[in-house]
Design a protein around this motif. Structure first.
Motif, PDB file in Angstrom:
ATOM      1  N   MET A  64       0.844  -1.200   0.000  1.00  0.00           N
ATOM      2  CA  MET A  64       0.000   0.000   0.000  1.00  0.00           C
ATOM      3  C   MET A  64       0.876   1.245   0.000  1.00  0.00           C
ATOM      4  O   MET A  64       0.608   2.198  -0.735  1.00  0.00           O
ATOM      5  N   LEU A  83       0.608   3.946  -2.932  1.00  0.00           N
ATOM      6  CA  LEU A  83       0.198   5.315  -2.589  1.00  0.00           C
ATOM      7  C   LEU A  83       1.326   6.311  -2.868  1.00  0.00           C
ATOM      8  O   LEU A  83       1.078   7.419  -3.344  1.00  0.00           O
ATOM      9  N   HIS A 135       0.818  10.012   3.145  1.00  0.00           N
ATOM     10  CA  HIS A 135       0.391   9.045   4.158  1.00  0.00           C
ATOM     11  C   HIS A 135       1.611   8.613   4.973  1.00  0.00           C
ATOM     12  O   HIS A 135       2.752   8.943   4.619  1.00  0.00           O
ATOM     13  N   ILE A 170      -6.840   0.174  -0.890  1.00  0.00           N
ATOM     14  CA  ILE A 170      -6.743   1.577  -1.297  1.00  0.00           C
ATOM     15  C   ILE A 170      -8.076   2.041  -1.884  1.00  0.00           C
ATOM     16  O   ILE A 170      -8.536   3.148  -1.599  1.00  0.00           O
ATOM     17  N   THR A 199     -10.448   2.866   0.868  1.00  0.00           N
ATOM     18  CA  THR A 199     -10.156   4.113   1.583  1.00  0.00           C
ATOM     19  C   THR A 199     -10.546   5.341   0.781  1.00  0.00           C
ATOM     20  O   THR A 199     -10.757   6.404   1.350  1.00  0.00           O
ATOM     21  N   TRP A 251      -8.575   7.053  -0.871  1.00  0.00           N
ATOM     22  CA  TRP A 251      -7.509   8.034  -0.715  1.00  0.00           C
ATOM     23  C   TRP A 251      -6.993   8.556  -2.041  1.00  0.00           C
ATOM     24  O   TRP A 251      -6.547   9.701  -2.120  1.00  0.00           O
ATOM     25  N   GLN A 252      -7.026   7.767  -3.079  1.00  0.00           N
ATOM     26  CA  GLN A 252      -6.503   8.245  -4.364  1.00  0.00           C
ATOM     27  C   GLN A 252      -7.461   9.226  -5.038  1.00  0.00           C
ATOM     28  O   GLN A 252      -7.025  10.049  -5.820  1.00  0.00           O
ATOM     29  N   ARG A 291      -6.870  13.055  -2.978  1.00  0.00           N
ATOM     30  CA  ARG A 291      -5.519  13.137  -2.412  1.00  0.00           C
ATOM     31  C   ARG A 291      -4.924  14.542  -2.417  1.00  0.00           C
ATOM     32  O   ARG A 291      -4.730  15.129  -3.477  1.00  0.00           O
TER      33      ARG A 291
END
Length: 177
Positions: free
Chosen positions: A23, A27, A34, A166, A169, A171-172, A175
């Motif tokens: 991860m 990421l 992160h 991912i 989450t 998150w991408q 971001r």
């Protein structure tokens, strides 16, 4: 900015550390800010300090404060029991600020755990790790938080498991760099 954490738990041999590193790699390649913390090392000491309660949580609070001071707000936290409700409560309290949580239980069969641990534990502790893995597996299967996502890791690549987490989450898609 609200903190976000993904807790990755699972029995020994389920792939937590490998998935956490993958991860981090994915990421990082995508430019997503992160940090990665392996909770196994936050209270690893001998002898165990008898006069200190919750050493892992105290160390997490100190580390997270340092990351936050540098602008980080997303954490990958890897630890066997991190997806148990009482453990998540202690960890999020240590983080402060009521973080957004995604919890992941990595699962695998006894056979897979034995094969993986047999490759990793080359010293005198293999049988101890196998026994502990089996005991924790039973505890995790019955006691994880209700919202925990269960991801089987048997016969799957580390990169695909990491990508699945991912995606959970998001998150991408949101971001800050």
């Amino acid at each position: 900015m609200t903190s976000e954490v993904v807790f990755i738990g699972g029995r020994s041999g389920s792939g937590k550390t490998s998935v956490g590193f993958e991860m981090h790699a994915q990421l990082s390649a995508a430019g997503v800010t992160h940090c990665l913390i392996d909770g196994d090392f936050l209270d690893m000491a001998h002898p165990v300090p008898s006069h200190v309660d919750c050493l892992a949580e105290r160390n997490l609070a100190a580390m997270w404060a340092n990351y936050r001071a540098l602008g980080y707000h997303r954490m990958i936290y890897v630890n066997t029991a991190s997806v148990l409700p009482e453990v998540m409560d202690r960890l999020t309290t240590a983080m402060g600020g009521n973080p957004t949580v995604v919890s992941i239980l990595l699962t695998c069969t006894d056979v897979t755990a034995r094969v993986r641990l047999g490759k990793r534990e080359i010293g005198s502790t293999l049988e101890q790790h196998l026994e502990s893995s089996n005991e924790m597996n039973a505890r995790l299967e019955s006691g994880v938080a209700a919202a925990t996502h269960r991801l089987p890791t048997d016969d799957r690549s580390v990169s695909s498991i990491a990508a699945d987490i991912i995606n959970l989450t998001k998150w991408q898609s949101s971001r800050p760099r």
